[in-house]
Design a protein around this motif. Structure first.
Motif, mmCIF file in Angstrom:
data_model
loop_
_atom_site.group_PDB
_atom_site.id
_atom_site.type_symbol
_atom_site.label_atom_id
_atom_site.label_comp_id
_atom_site.label_asym_id
_atom_site.label_seq_id
_atom_site.Cartn_x
_atom_site.Cartn_y
_atom_site.Cartn_z
ATOM 1 N N LYS A 16 3.268 -7.146 -48.944
ATOM 2 C CA LYS A 16 3.677 -8.876 -48.521
ATOM 3 C C LYS A 16 3.981 -8.692 -46.842
ATOM 4 C CE LYS A 16 3.875 -13.204 -49.422
ATOM 5 N NZ LYS A 16 5.340 -14.529 -50.114
ATOM 6 N N PRO A 17 2.664 -9.472 -46.136
ATOM 7 C CA PRO A 17 2.909 -8.844 -44.376
ATOM 8 C C PRO A 17 4.391 -9.737 -44.449
ATOM 9 C CG PRO A 17 0.583 -10.339 -45.220
ATOM 10 C CD PRO A 17 1.196 -9.472 -46.045
ATOM 11 N N GLY A 18 5.066 -9.524 -43.959
ATOM 12 C CA GLY A 18 6.403 -10.105 -43.333
ATOM 13 C C GLY A 18 6.288 -11.505 -42.768
ATOM 14 N N GLU A 19 7.044 -12.009 -42.355
ATOM 15 C CA GLU A 19 7.830 -13.541 -41.583
ATOM 16 C C GLU A 19 6.595 -12.727 -39.827
ATOM 17 O OE1 GLU A 19 10.321 -16.558 -39.783
ATOM 18 O OE2 GLU A 19 11.073 -15.187 -41.168
ATOM 19 N N ARG A 20 5.709 -13.639 -39.813
ATOM 20 C CA ARG A 20 5.516 -13.689 -37.906
ATOM 21 C C ARG A 20 5.915 -14.372 -36.695
ATOM 22 N NH1 ARG A 20 1.163 -10.392 -38.703
ATOM 23 N NH2 ARG A 20 0.179 -10.126 -41.481
ATOM 24 N N PHE A 21 6.558 -13.340 -36.227
ATOM 25 C CA PHE A 21 7.071 -14.319 -35.306
ATOM 26 C C PHE A 21 7.502 -13.685 -33.870
ATOM 27 C CE2 PHE A 21 10.028 -11.351 -36.875
ATOM 28 C CZ PHE A 21 11.329 -11.562 -35.794
ATOM 29 N N GLY A 59 12.621 -12.476 -21.819
ATOM 30 C CA GLY A 59 12.259 -11.820 -22.879
ATOM 31 C C GLY A 59 11.430 -11.886 -23.312
ATOM 32 N N ILE A 60 9.930 -11.487 -24.076
ATOM 33 C CA ILE A 60 9.247 -11.758 -25.151
ATOM 34 C C ILE A 60 9.534 -10.993 -25.867
ATOM 35 C CG2 ILE A 60 7.342 -12.518 -25.692
ATOM 36 C CD1 ILE A 60 6.615 -13.391 -23.131
ATOM 37 N N ALA A 61 9.378 -10.557 -27.239
ATOM 38 C CA ALA A 61 8.632 -9.342 -28.365
ATOM 39 C C ALA A 61 7.609 -9.991 -29.035
ATOM 40 C CB ALA A 61 10.125 -8.962 -28.251
ATOM 41 N N ASN A 62 6.904 -9.446 -29.728
ATOM 42 C CA ASN A 62 5.507 -9.827 -30.200
ATOM 43 C C ASN A 62 5.699 -9.257 -31.385
ATOM 44 O OD1 ASN A 62 3.086 -10.034 -31.447
ATOM 45 N ND2 ASN A 62 1.522 -9.780 -30.265
ATOM 46 N N HIS A 63 5.743 -10.070 -32.386
ATOM 47 C CA HIS A 63 5.983 -9.495 -33.947
ATOM 48 C C HIS A 63 4.945 -10.305 -34.391
ATOM 49 C CE1 HIS A 63 9.203 -7.245 -32.683
ATOM 50 N NE2 HIS A 63 10.159 -8.570 -32.419
ATOM 51 N N GLU A 64 3.980 -10.853 -33.807
ATOM 52 C CA GLU A 64 2.669 -11.316 -35.416
ATOM 53 C C GLU A 64 2.175 -10.604 -35.562
ATOM 54 O OE1 GLU A 64 2.646 -14.631 -35.021
ATOM 55 O OE2 GLU A 64 4.394 -15.087 -33.343
ATOM 56 N N GLY A 65 2.337 -9.399 -35.290
ATOM 57 C CA GLY A 65 1.035 -8.521 -36.321
ATOM 58 C C GLY A 65 -0.354 -8.792 -35.181
ATOM 59 N N ARG A 66 -0.930 -8.956 -34.350
ATOM 60 C CA ARG A 66 -1.823 -9.336 -33.925
ATOM 61 C C ARG A 66 -1.727 -9.060 -31.786
ATOM 62 N NH1 ARG A 66 -3.058 -14.037 -31.359
ATOM 63 N NH2 ARG A 66 -1.477 -15.883 -32.387
ATOM 64 N N ASN A 67 -2.426 -8.791 -31.342
ATOM 65 C CA ASN A 67 -2.105 -8.042 -29.613
ATOM 66 C C ASN A 67 -2.534 -10.402 -29.407
ATOM 67 O OD1 ASN A 67 -2.151 -6.377 -29.411
ATOM 68 N ND2 ASN A 67 -4.607 -6.016 -28.888
ATOM 69 N N VAL A 68 -1.856 -10.763 -28.244
ATOM 70 C CA VAL A 68 -1.188 -11.581 -28.204
ATOM 71 C C VAL A 68 -0.954 -12.315 -26.989
ATOM 72 C CG1 VAL A 68 -0.305 -14.555 -27.970
ATOM 73 C CG2 VAL A 68 0.208 -12.821 -30.595
ATOM 74 N N THR A 69 -1.398 -13.276 -26.610
ATOM 75 C CA THR A 69 -1.469 -13.756 -24.849
ATOM 76 C C THR A 69 -0.885 -15.016 -25.005
ATOM 77 O OG1 THR A 69 -3.761 -12.781 -24.451
ATOM 78 C CG2 THR A 69 -3.048 -14.708 -23.320
ATOM 79 N N TYR A 70 0.653 -14.306 -23.856
ATOM 80 C CA TYR A 70 1.292 -15.611 -24.197
ATOM 81 C C TYR A 70 1.563 -16.027 -22.404
ATOM 82 C CZ TYR A 70 3.830 -13.093 -27.993
ATOM 83 O OH TYR A 70 4.003 -12.816 -29.145
ATOM 84 N N ASN A 86 1.191 -15.244 -16.826
ATOM 85 C CA ASN A 86 0.500 -15.162 -18.596
ATOM 86 C C ASN A 86 0.498 -13.546 -18.587
ATOM 87 O OD1 ASN A 86 -1.303 -15.291 -16.869
ATOM 88 N ND2 ASN A 86 -1.869 -14.204 -18.243
ATOM 89 N N ILE A 87 1.054 -12.917 -19.963
ATOM 90 C CA ILE A 87 0.846 -11.722 -20.355
ATOM 91 C C ILE A 87 0.680 -11.481 -21.447
ATOM 92 C CG2 ILE A 87 3.705 -11.898 -21.115
ATOM 93 C CD1 ILE A 87 1.879 -8.655 -19.117
ATOM 94 N N THR A 88 -0.751 -10.586 -22.008
ATOM 95 C CA THR A 88 -0.872 -9.989 -23.508
ATOM 96 C C THR A 88 -0.416 -8.793 -23.436
ATOM 97 O OG1 THR A 88 -3.010 -10.537 -22.554
ATOM 98 C CG2 THR A 88 -3.019 -9.535 -24.198
ATOM 99 N N LEU A 89 0.363 -9.245 -25.057
ATOM 100 C CA LEU A 89 1.352 -8.388 -25.668
ATOM 101 C C LEU A 89 0.837 -7.531 -26.936
ATOM 102 C CD1 LEU A 89 5.315 -9.723 -24.730
ATOM 103 C CD2 LEU A 89 3.571 -7.520 -23.537
ATOM 104 N N PRO A 90 1.221 -6.509 -26.968
ATOM 105 C CA PRO A 90 0.472 -5.711 -28.029
ATOM 106 C C PRO A 90 1.504 -6.409 -29.068
ATOM 107 C CG PRO A 90 1.558 -3.828 -27.634
ATOM 108 C CD PRO A 90 1.602 -5.043 -26.404
ATOM 109 N N PRO A 91 1.898 -5.922 -30.956
ATOM 110 C CA PRO A 91 2.381 -6.631 -31.524
ATOM 111 C C PRO A 91 2.931 -5.102 -31.761
ATOM 112 C CG PRO A 91 0.021 -5.619 -33.141
ATOM 113 C CD PRO A 91 0.047 -5.892 -31.254
ATOM 114 N N VAL A 92 4.956 -4.854 -32.365
ATOM 115 C CA VAL A 92 5.755 -3.816 -32.099
ATOM 116 C C VAL A 92 6.335 -4.708 -33.098
ATOM 117 C CG1 VAL A 92 5.535 -3.967 -29.591
ATOM 118 C CG2 VAL A 92 7.264 -5.741 -30.603
ATOM 119 N N PRO A 93 6.237 -3.750 -34.273
ATOM 120 C CA PRO A 93 7.814 -4.219 -35.352
ATOM 121 C C PRO A 93 8.646 -4.002 -34.796
ATOM 122 C CG PRO A 93 7.509 -1.362 -35.392
ATOM 123 C CD PRO A 93 6.012 -2.346 -34.183
#
Length: 337
Positions: free
Chosen positions: A177-182, A212-223, A254-261
């Motif tokens: 099951k996908p973990g929590e996305r944050f 600092g920003i880290a993307n754990h959303e499971g998708r590319n996100v523009t912040y 603004n910055i677009t970041l890929p998801p990281v585990p």
């Protein structure tokens, strides 16, 4: 020649223990070099659900007549489910804790030690139980021909239940099951640590933080990051926040970041960080608010003539940040004349 035959017979007599040892070591290698491979997942199921109980029960009862074949099979699964949590509980009270590497090493050592104990006891058993793999041997191993109708029915039910349990667990492991996305959103002091924040400045003096920003959303996100200079108070009578001043500060980005585990094993590493330097030209007690928006940012009302957004619809952004409905960070800054 006789020595070779004797050695070959010994290996054949202990093929099950030797297989457990080799497969346990193979799993260690797969986790090290191919952590996401299908072979690792399939072998990991047997490593957790079957190997510990099998080497334990066969070393404890090496003689053929002590347990029948079905009992050995069922106890191998049942004891594995009991042994693995007990090892985890013991690790919880050690400096290593319950992590992948200590659990892997502990179970591998357990399998090897009890395999060696099993080989030693089987060599000295008067009627050793040795599993065979031919079709005829499998029938005899399950004692199918000698079983009554009720025993055959119970055997089928037990085998189906075991296979269903293994299949269900295998599906859960291979389709987690996908973990929590944050999103991680943080500010650090100028040295990159959670200390030495610029909270006491003079008018016009520069202060620096690290955003600092880290993307754990499971998708590319523009912040989108907005930075506001706010002067507000809390009205105890009405339980409301009153915004007196609200100025946009330079440095929005603004910055677009890929998801990281999420890395829970190794050392934490940042995905994106940026130094941000600011100054405040009015004395008083101020709050610097860092607001984070995903994919798009809300539109602002027309800029007031004096640049102060207090009393406009933009106040909603700070009020939502105060209430926790917008991901935000706050830095309290006292500015001296």
């Amino acid at each position: 020649m006789g020595e070779r035959v004797g050695l070959g017979k010994k290996v054949a007599d202990h093929w099950d223990y030797l297989s457990v040892i080799l497969l346990s070591l193979l799993l260690d290698i797969l986790i090290l070099y191919q952590p996401n491979g299908i072979a690792r997942k399939a072998l990991g199921l047997a490593f957790v659900l079957f190997f510990p109980g099998y080497v334990f029960i066969t070393s404890l009862f090496p003689n053929r007549k002590e347990l029948d074949n079905l009992e050995r099979l069922a106890l191998s699964f049942g004891l594995s489910i009991a042994i693995v949590p007990l090892i985890g509980l013991a690790l919880n009270y050690t400096p290593w804790g319950i992590r992948l590497s200590p659990i892997l090493v502990s179970l591998t050592v357990f399998n090897i030690v009890f395999s060696m104990v099993g080989i030693y006891r089987r060599e000295r058993a008067f009627d050793p139980w040795i599993p065979r793999v031919g079709m005829g041997d499998i029938k005899r191993w399950l004692e199918w021909e000698e079983s009554s109708g009720l025993d055959k029915a119970l055997t089928v039910v037990l085998i189906v239940a075991i296979l269903a349990s293994i299949g269900t667990l295998g599906y859960v492991i291979t389709h987690p099951k996908p973990g929590e996305r944050f999103t991680e959103f943080y500010i650090l002091g100028p040295r990159g640590k959670a200390a030495d924040y610029p909270t006491d400045l003079r008018v016009g003096q520069n202060g620096t933080v690290v955003i600092g920003i880290a993307n754990h959303e499971g998708r590319n996100v523009t912040y989108y990051v907005q930075i506001w200079l706010v002067n507000l108070t809390w009205d105890n009578r009405t339980n409301t926040t009153i915004i007196h001043d609200m100025y946009p500060m330079p440095g929005w980005f603004n910055i677009t970041l890929p998801p990281v585990p999420v890395n829970i094993e190794g050392n934490w590493t940042p995905e994106f960080e940026r130094n941000y330097t600011f100054s405040i030209n009015k004395p008083g007690d101020w709050q610097v608010w860092f607001l984070l928006f995903k994919d798009k940012q809300p539109k602002l009302p027309p800029k007031p003539a004096n640049g102060d957004y207090a009393g406009t619809a933009a106040e909603k952004l700070i009020l939502e940040a105060v209430n926790g409905t917008v991901q935000s960070l706050k830095l309290n800054v006292h500015v001296r004349p």
